[in-house]
Design a protein around this motif. Structure first.
Motif, PDB file in Angstrom:
ATOM      1  N   ASP A 228     -40.248 -32.682  38.683  1.00  0.00           N
ATOM      2  CA  ASP A 228     -40.772 -31.937  37.552  1.00  0.00           C
ATOM      3  C   ASP A 228     -42.068 -31.260  37.959  1.00  0.00           C
ATOM      4  OD1 ASP A 228     -38.824 -32.588  35.460  1.00  0.00           O
ATOM      5  OD2 ASP A 228     -39.678 -34.407  35.414  1.00  0.00           O
ATOM      6  N   GLY A 229     -42.302 -31.020  39.339  1.00  0.00           N
ATOM      7  CA  GLY A 229     -43.496 -30.203  39.521  1.00  0.00           C
ATOM      8  C   GLY A 229     -44.838 -31.329  39.803  1.00  0.00           C
ATOM      9  N   VAL A 230     -44.542 -32.435  40.189  1.00  0.00           N
ATOM     10  CA  VAL A 230     -45.762 -33.512  40.425  1.00  0.00           C
ATOM     11  C   VAL A 230     -45.160 -34.419  41.644  1.00  0.00           C
ATOM     12  CG1 VAL A 230     -46.973 -35.363  39.501  1.00  0.00           C
ATOM     13  CG2 VAL A 230     -45.970 -33.665  37.735  1.00  0.00           C
ATOM     14  N   GLY A 231     -46.266 -34.525  42.441  1.00  0.00           N
ATOM     15  CA  GLY A 231     -46.063 -35.509  43.405  1.00  0.00           C
ATOM     16  C   GLY A 231     -47.308 -36.480  43.472  1.00  0.00           C
ATOM     17  N   LEU A 232     -47.057 -37.355  44.679  1.00  0.00           N
ATOM     18  CA  LEU A 232     -48.166 -38.416  44.770  1.00  0.00           C
ATOM     19  C   LEU A 232     -47.982 -38.914  46.234  1.00  0.00           C
ATOM     20  CD1 LEU A 232     -50.000 -40.586  43.559  1.00  0.00           C
ATOM     21  CD2 LEU A 232     -48.084 -42.211  43.678  1.00  0.00           C
ATOM     22  N   THR A 233     -49.396 -38.558  46.988  1.00  0.00           N
ATOM     23  CA  THR A 233     -49.322 -39.241  48.124  1.00  0.00           C
ATOM     24  C   THR A 233     -50.195 -40.445  48.274  1.00  0.00           C
ATOM     25  OG1 THR A 233     -49.723 -37.050  49.342  1.00  0.00           O
ATOM     26  CG2 THR A 233     -50.610 -38.622  50.459  1.00  0.00           C
ATOM     27  N   THR A 234     -49.530 -41.694  48.748  1.00  0.00           N
ATOM     28  CA  THR A 234     -50.276 -42.733  48.928  1.00  0.00           C
ATOM     29  C   THR A 234     -50.483 -43.401  50.088  1.00  0.00           C
ATOM     30  OG1 THR A 234     -48.054 -44.047  48.648  1.00  0.00           O
ATOM     31  CG2 THR A 234     -49.161 -43.482  46.576  1.00  0.00           C
ATOM     32  N   SER A 235     -51.672 -44.112  50.450  1.00  0.00           N
ATOM     33  CA  SER A 235     -51.820 -44.417  51.855  1.00  0.00           C
ATOM     34  C   SER A 235     -52.608 -45.770  51.602  1.00  0.00           C
ATOM     35  CB  SER A 235     -52.748 -43.528  52.560  1.00  0.00           C
ATOM     36  OG  SER A 235     -52.303 -42.252  52.513  1.00  0.00           O
ATOM     37  N   VAL A 236     -52.179 -46.591  52.857  1.00  0.00           N
ATOM     38  CA  VAL A 236     -52.810 -47.755  53.149  1.00  0.00           C
ATOM     39  C   VAL A 236     -54.108 -47.433  54.203  1.00  0.00           C
ATOM     40  CG1 VAL A 236     -52.857 -50.143  53.915  1.00  0.00           C
ATOM     41  CG2 VAL A 236     -51.033 -49.361  52.386  1.00  0.00           C
ATOM     42  N   ILE A 237     -55.444 -47.790  53.711  1.00  0.00           N
ATOM     43  CA  ILE A 237     -56.333 -47.349  54.816  1.00  0.00           C
ATOM     44  C   ILE A 237     -56.387 -48.400  55.609  1.00  0.00           C
ATOM     45  CG2 ILE A 237     -58.720 -46.809  54.852  1.00  0.00           C
ATOM     46  CD1 ILE A 237     -58.438 -46.083  51.742  1.00  0.00           C
ATOM     47  N   HIS A 238     -56.776 -48.223  57.306  1.00  0.00           N
ATOM     48  CA  HIS A 238     -57.153 -49.082  58.037  1.00  0.00           C
ATOM     49  C   HIS A 238     -58.285 -48.783  58.917  1.00  0.00           C
ATOM     50  CE1 HIS A 238     -52.961 -51.070  58.210  1.00  0.00           C
ATOM     51  NE2 HIS A 238     -52.711 -49.850  57.437  1.00  0.00           N
ATOM     52  N   ASP A 239     -59.054 -49.755  59.269  1.00  0.00           N
ATOM     53  CA  ASP A 239     -60.043 -49.406  60.385  1.00  0.00           C
ATOM     54  C   ASP A 239     -59.250 -50.259  61.808  1.00  0.00           C
ATOM     55  OD1 ASP A 239     -60.388 -52.200  60.366  1.00  0.00           O
ATOM     56  OD2 ASP A 239     -62.427 -51.739  59.457  1.00  0.00           O
ATOM     57  N   GLU A 240     -59.970 -50.342  62.646  1.00  0.00           N
ATOM     58  CA  GLU A 240     -59.438 -50.704  64.068  1.00  0.00           C
ATOM     59  C   GLU A 240     -59.240 -52.365  63.889  1.00  0.00           C
ATOM     60  OE1 GLU A 240     -61.581 -49.097  67.485  1.00  0.00           O
ATOM     61  OE2 GLU A 240     -62.190 -47.231  66.385  1.00  0.00           O
ATOM     62  N   ARG A 241     -59.721 -52.922  63.022  1.00  0.00           N
ATOM     63  CA  ARG A 241     -59.299 -54.293  62.865  1.00  0.00           C
ATOM     64  C   ARG A 241     -58.332 -54.620  62.006  1.00  0.00           C
ATOM     65  NH1 ARG A 241     -64.528 -55.829  59.263  1.00  0.00           N
ATOM     66  NH2 ARG A 241     -63.518 -53.996  58.211  1.00  0.00           N
ATOM     67  N   GLY A 242     -57.785 -53.668  60.926  1.00  0.00           N
ATOM     68  CA  GLY A 242     -56.583 -53.868  60.297  1.00  0.00           C
ATOM     69  C   GLY A 242     -56.842 -53.084  58.819  1.00  0.00           C
ATOM     70  N   PRO A 243     -55.995 -53.405  57.715  1.00  0.00           N
ATOM     71  CA  PRO A 243     -56.115 -52.914  56.487  1.00  0.00           C
ATOM     72  C   PRO A 243     -57.259 -53.280  55.785  1.00  0.00           C
ATOM     73  CG  PRO A 243     -54.336 -54.479  56.458  1.00  0.00           C
ATOM     74  CD  PRO A 243     -54.749 -54.551  57.838  1.00  0.00           C
TER      75      PRO A 243
END
Length: 264
Positions: A228-243
């Protein structure tokens, strides 16, 4: 050259490195989001010295921003000894363009109970170099280095960094620098070619359970389009140690006249 130059207490000039990616005449909003986080932290440090940290940043993108001068105002909405809610508004020529609400919280030692079930992603040395300018235009995209593992259209894990400072001749925190890169998530693993489908995001919200460190930002991203014209971008954020947190972006999905689902 940095993404921005300071002109006054509240005024900044965007440089050519902020350009693109949907429109070369306007800013890629990513660096501006980082600049707003820096403005919040600068205001915090003027008011108090107890080191509250940003744990949530929630941006509403009200419109496009030209590559020009911008102003940022900061207001404390909820004062507190250990927790504060603040709001920052970025405007151009008197028009509000981005609104940020952020929670600042007092850090404390919880090492004994720390942990996350988010799976780790490969380090930068384990990922292949990928050139995002093969998909996107603009000065900002050209300024970032990306290493990526693409699993399928709209699904990838990747690491990103930039040699460009966020603000000329001024130190910024790693948190501000990271928030200045988070908006790349919507373009690093496209579900559809941007020549066929437009899918700009109207917001970005990130929650952090640990303060990011290190040179490389990592993102484990999934892009979803509804019917219906809607989307979603989801991410898990990490640094160099992990999430260290998660982010999400709500998309307006608009097939072009030549794109999938068009009537032509």
């Amino acid at each position: 050259m940095a993404y921005f130059e300071r002109l006054g207490e509240r005024r900044f000039r965007a440089t050519e490195h902020t350009g693109g990616a949907w429109d070369l005449e306007t800013q890629h909003i990513a660096p501006a989001l980082g600049l707003m986080a820096h403005a919040v932290e600068t205001d915090r440090d003027r008011r108090r010295s107890d080191g509250l940290v940003l744990t949530r940043v929630s941006y509403d993108i009200l419109g496009t921003v030209p590559i020009a001068e911008v102003d940022i105002g900061v207001e404390v909405l909820r004062k507190g000894r250990t927790i504060e809610l603040v709001e920052a508004v970025l405007s151009n020529a008197g028009r509000a363009a981005v609104r940020l609400r952020g929670w600042l919280m007092e850090p404390r030692d919880t090492t004994a109970v720390a942990g996350s079930s988010h799976p780790p992603i490969p380090g930068p040395d384990e990922l292949e170099a990928w050139d995002p300018t093969t998909v996107w235009r603009g000065g900002f995209i050209a300024s970032v280095e990306v290493r990526r593992h693409q699993q399928e259209h709209g699904r990838a894990c990747y690491r990103v960094r930039t040699p460009q400072p966020l603000l000329a001749d001024e130190e910024v925190s790693r948190m501000a620098a990271v928030t200045g890169l988070l908006d790349v998530a919507n373009g690093m693993t496209v579900r559809a070619e941007p020549t066929d489908v437009l899918f700009p995001n109207v917001d970005l919200t990130a929650h952090f359970f640990a303060q990011p460190q290190g040179e490389w930002l990592g993102l484990d991203t999934t892009v979803s389009f509804g019917s219906d014209g809607v989307g979603l971008t989801t991410s898990v954020i990490h640094d160099e140690r992990g999430p260290v947190g998660t982010s999400s972006q709500c998309l307006t999905v608009r097939p072009t006249s030549q794109g999938p689902g068009s009537s032509s």
